[in-house]
Write a protein that holds these residues in place. Structure first.
Motif, PDB file in Angstrom:
ATOM      1  N   GLY A 122       0.774  -1.228   0.000  1.00 16.72           N
ATOM      2  CA  GLY A 122       0.000   0.000   0.000  1.00 16.72           C
ATOM      3  C   GLY A 122       0.806   1.280   0.000  1.00 16.72           C
ATOM      4  N   LEU A 123       2.033   1.233  -0.517  1.00 17.64           N
ATOM      5  CA  LEU A 123       2.875   2.425  -0.617  1.00 17.64           C
ATOM      6  C   LEU A 123       3.111   2.766  -2.081  1.00 17.64           C
ATOM      7  CD1 LEU A 123       5.539   1.586   2.137  1.00 17.64           C
ATOM      8  CD2 LEU A 123       3.612   3.163   2.335  1.00 17.64           C
ATOM      9  N   ASP A 124       2.857   4.011  -2.451  1.00 15.85           N
ATOM     10  CA  ASP A 124       3.032   4.462  -3.827  1.00 15.85           C
ATOM     11  C   ASP A 124       4.525   4.547  -4.153  1.00 15.85           C
ATOM     12  OD1 ASP A 124       2.778   5.612  -6.340  1.00 15.85           O
ATOM     13  OD2 ASP A 124       2.663   7.639  -5.516  1.00 15.85           O
ATOM     14  N   PRO A 125       5.013   3.762  -5.108  1.00 16.59           N
ATOM     15  CA  PRO A 125       6.446   3.769  -5.427  1.00 16.59           C
ATOM     16  C   PRO A 125       6.973   5.144  -5.819  1.00 16.59           C
ATOM     17  CG  PRO A 125       5.360   1.906  -6.472  1.00 16.59           C
ATOM     18  CD  PRO A 125       4.279   2.778  -5.920  1.00 16.59           C
ATOM     19  N   GLU A 126       6.166   5.906  -6.544  1.00 16.91           N
ATOM     20  CA  GLU A 126       6.618   7.222  -6.983  1.00 16.91           C
ATOM     21  C   GLU A 126       6.825   8.155  -5.796  1.00 16.91           C
ATOM     22  OE1 GLU A 126       7.497   7.758 -10.043  1.00 16.91           O
ATOM     23  OE2 GLU A 126       6.877   5.732 -10.577  1.00 16.91           O
ATOM     24  N   SER A 127       6.015   8.008  -4.769  1.00 18.14           N
ATOM     25  CA  SER A 127       6.100   8.885  -3.605  1.00 18.14           C
ATOM     26  C   SER A 127       7.112   8.406  -2.573  1.00 18.14           C
ATOM     27  CB  SER A 127       4.726   9.005  -2.925  1.00 18.14           C
ATOM     28  OG  SER A 127       3.760   9.520  -3.811  1.00 18.14           O
ATOM     29  N   PHE A 128       7.282   7.084  -2.460  1.00 18.56           N
ATOM     30  CA  PHE A 128       8.062   6.551  -1.346  1.00 18.56           C
ATOM     31  C   PHE A 128       9.455   6.050  -1.713  1.00 18.56           C
ATOM     32  CE2 PHE A 128       3.956   6.629   0.674  1.00 18.56           C
ATOM     33  CZ  PHE A 128       4.256   6.837   2.012  1.00 18.56           C
ATOM     34  N   GLN A 142       7.084  -0.111   9.005  1.00 18.88           N
ATOM     35  CA  GLN A 142       6.751  -1.532   9.101  1.00 18.88           C
ATOM     36  C   GLN A 142       6.353  -2.084   7.740  1.00 18.88           C
ATOM     37  OE1 GLN A 142       7.515  -3.903  10.831  1.00 18.88           O
ATOM     38  NE2 GLN A 142       5.935  -4.615  12.236  1.00 18.88           N
ATOM     39  N   ARG A 143       5.661  -1.296   6.951  1.00 15.85           N
ATOM     40  CA  ARG A 143       5.267  -1.757   5.618  1.00 15.85           C
ATOM     41  C   ARG A 143       6.468  -1.870   4.688  1.00 15.85           C
ATOM     42  NH1 ARG A 143       0.498   1.824   3.590  1.00 15.85           N
ATOM     43  NH2 ARG A 143       0.851   3.216   5.347  1.00 15.85           N
ATOM     44  N   VAL A 144       7.429  -0.963   4.829  1.00 17.62           N
ATOM     45  CA  VAL A 144       8.663  -1.078   4.042  1.00 17.62           C
ATOM     46  C   VAL A 144       9.422  -2.338   4.441  1.00 17.62           C
ATOM     47  CG1 VAL A 144      10.938  -0.046   3.601  1.00 17.62           C
ATOM     48  CG2 VAL A 144       8.887   1.393   3.598  1.00 17.62           C
ATOM     49  N   ALA A 145       9.490  -2.597   5.750  1.00 12.27           N
ATOM     50  CA  ALA A 145      10.170  -3.807   6.227  1.00 12.27           C
ATOM     51  C   ALA A 145       9.501  -5.066   5.677  1.00 12.27           C
ATOM     52  CB  ALA A 145      10.180  -3.831   7.752  1.00 12.27           C
ATOM     53  N   LEU A 146       8.168  -5.053   5.620  1.00  7.97           N
ATOM     54  CA  LEU A 146       7.452  -6.203   5.061  1.00  7.97           C
ATOM     55  C   LEU A 146       7.701  -6.314   3.563  1.00  7.97           C
ATOM     56  CD1 LEU A 146       5.489  -8.543   5.275  1.00  7.97           C
ATOM     57  CD2 LEU A 146       3.593  -6.921   5.104  1.00  7.97           C
ATOM     58  N   ALA A 147       7.704  -5.193   2.848  1.00  4.81           N
ATOM     59  CA  ALA A 147       7.976  -5.220   1.400  1.00  4.81           C
ATOM     60  C   ALA A 147       9.354  -5.805   1.120  1.00  4.81           C
ATOM     61  CB  ALA A 147       7.872  -3.811   0.820  1.00  4.81           C
ATOM     62  N   ALA A 148      10.326  -5.488   1.974  1.00  2.00           N
ATOM     63  CA  ALA A 148      11.685  -6.003   1.794  1.00  2.00           C
ATOM     64  C   ALA A 148      11.733  -7.518   1.938  1.00  2.00           C
ATOM     65  CB  ALA A 148      12.629  -5.353   2.802  1.00  2.00           C
ATOM     66  N   ARG A 149      10.781  -8.086   2.652  1.00  2.00           N
ATOM     67  CA  ARG A 149      10.704  -9.536   2.800  1.00  2.00           C
ATOM     68  C   ARG A 149       9.851 -10.171   1.697  1.00  2.00           C
ATOM     69  NH1 ARG A 149      12.098  -6.973   6.970  1.00  2.00           N
ATOM     70  NH2 ARG A 149      13.210  -7.925   8.731  1.00  2.00           N
ATOM     71  N   LEU A 150       8.732  -9.543   1.382  1.00  2.00           N
ATOM     72  CA  LEU A 150       7.852 -10.112   0.364  1.00  2.00           C
ATOM     73  C   LEU A 150       8.495 -10.116  -1.016  1.00  2.00           C
ATOM     74  CD1 LEU A 150       4.387  -8.567   1.336  1.00  2.00           C
ATOM     75  CD2 LEU A 150       5.290 -10.838   1.879  1.00  2.00           C
ATOM     76  N   VAL A 151       9.359  -9.149  -1.285  1.00  2.00           N
ATOM     77  CA  VAL A 151       9.978  -9.067  -2.611  1.00  2.00           C
ATOM     78  C   VAL A 151      10.842 -10.293  -2.894  1.00  2.00           C
ATOM     79  CG1 VAL A 151      12.136  -7.881  -1.995  1.00  2.00           C
ATOM     80  CG2 VAL A 151      11.036  -7.392  -4.205  1.00  2.00           C
TER      81      VAL A 151
END
Length: 218
Positions: A122-128, A142-151
């Motif tokens: 739920g984070l906009d790549p262009e913004s974040f 926390q969402r960035v940390a989860l994205a780093a694992r899900l990727v």
């Protein structure tokens, strides 16, 4: 019957002469969603760290895909990951944090994969993507940390109170992203949480811990 991804047999963990975990048998199977419930100090975090191969048990056997191991070999490191309550981010941009594991593994098309992972949480790549770690709220971190694992598309995603102290929006997005990983990639989930209502709705089984032992499975 398929071989469990992770198996524990007669596992004991002792700290400073005190036994804090005693698990006779526990299997994590493919596509499992397992909830871990219990009061603070019941052994949930200790169990998750053993399942993540971060801590070796004091005794007992721990297997990954049928092979016994007490450490975290490369094959496990790439397929089992733990998301803790307090996210740890590198002192870099959001893009660099999510891309780190991909670069270590020498993956291609990293930018596209990072963008897709950010969208999943739920984070906009262009913004974040260009934001630094210190520019994020607790829920965003926390969402960035989860994205780093899900990727990395892990076989097993372990989560230790992943939504505690987060705003409602971030908590919902983290839950949705974790369930999507199971649906899309077959990722098995093990989630420790005090939110028994949510665990009851999504878990295949809930393991209740007290004083380091399994007292009930529902």
């Amino acid at each position: 019957m398929k071989t469990p991804i992770i198996s524990l047999h007669n596992v004991r963990q002792i700290f400073s002469g005190r036994q804090v975990l005693s698990i006779d048998k526990l299997d994590i199977n493919h596509d499992d969603i397992i909830g871990l419930a219990g009061p603070n100090g019941s052994g949930k975090s200790t169990l998750l760290r053993i399942l993540a191969f971060l801590d070796a048990p004091s005794s007992g056997t721990l297997s990954f895909m049928g092979a016994k191991t007490s450490t975290k070999p490369g094959a496990v490191h790439r397929q089992v990951t733990l998301l803790v309550q307090e996210p740890y981010l590198l002192k870099r941009t959001v893009h660099a944090n999510v891309a780190y594991g991909l670069k270590v593994r020498k993956k291609s098309d990293i930018t596209t994969k990072v963008h897709n992972a950010l969208i999943e949480v739920g984070l906009d790549p262009e913004s974040f993507s260009s934001r630094h770690w210190f520019e994020l709220s607790g829920g965003e971190a926390q969402r960035v940390a989860l994205a780093a694992r899900l990727v990395l598309k892990p076989k097993v995603l372990l989560m230790d109170e992943p939504t505690a102290s987060l705003d409602a929006k971030s908590a919902t997005l983290i839950r949705q992203a974790a369930l999507k990983a199971r649906t899309n990639n077959g990722t098995s989930l093990v989630v420790a949480s005090h939110d028994l209502d949510w665990l009851g709705k999504v878990s295949d089984r809930i393991i209740h811990l007290e004083h380091g032992s399994i007292v009930e499975t529902s």
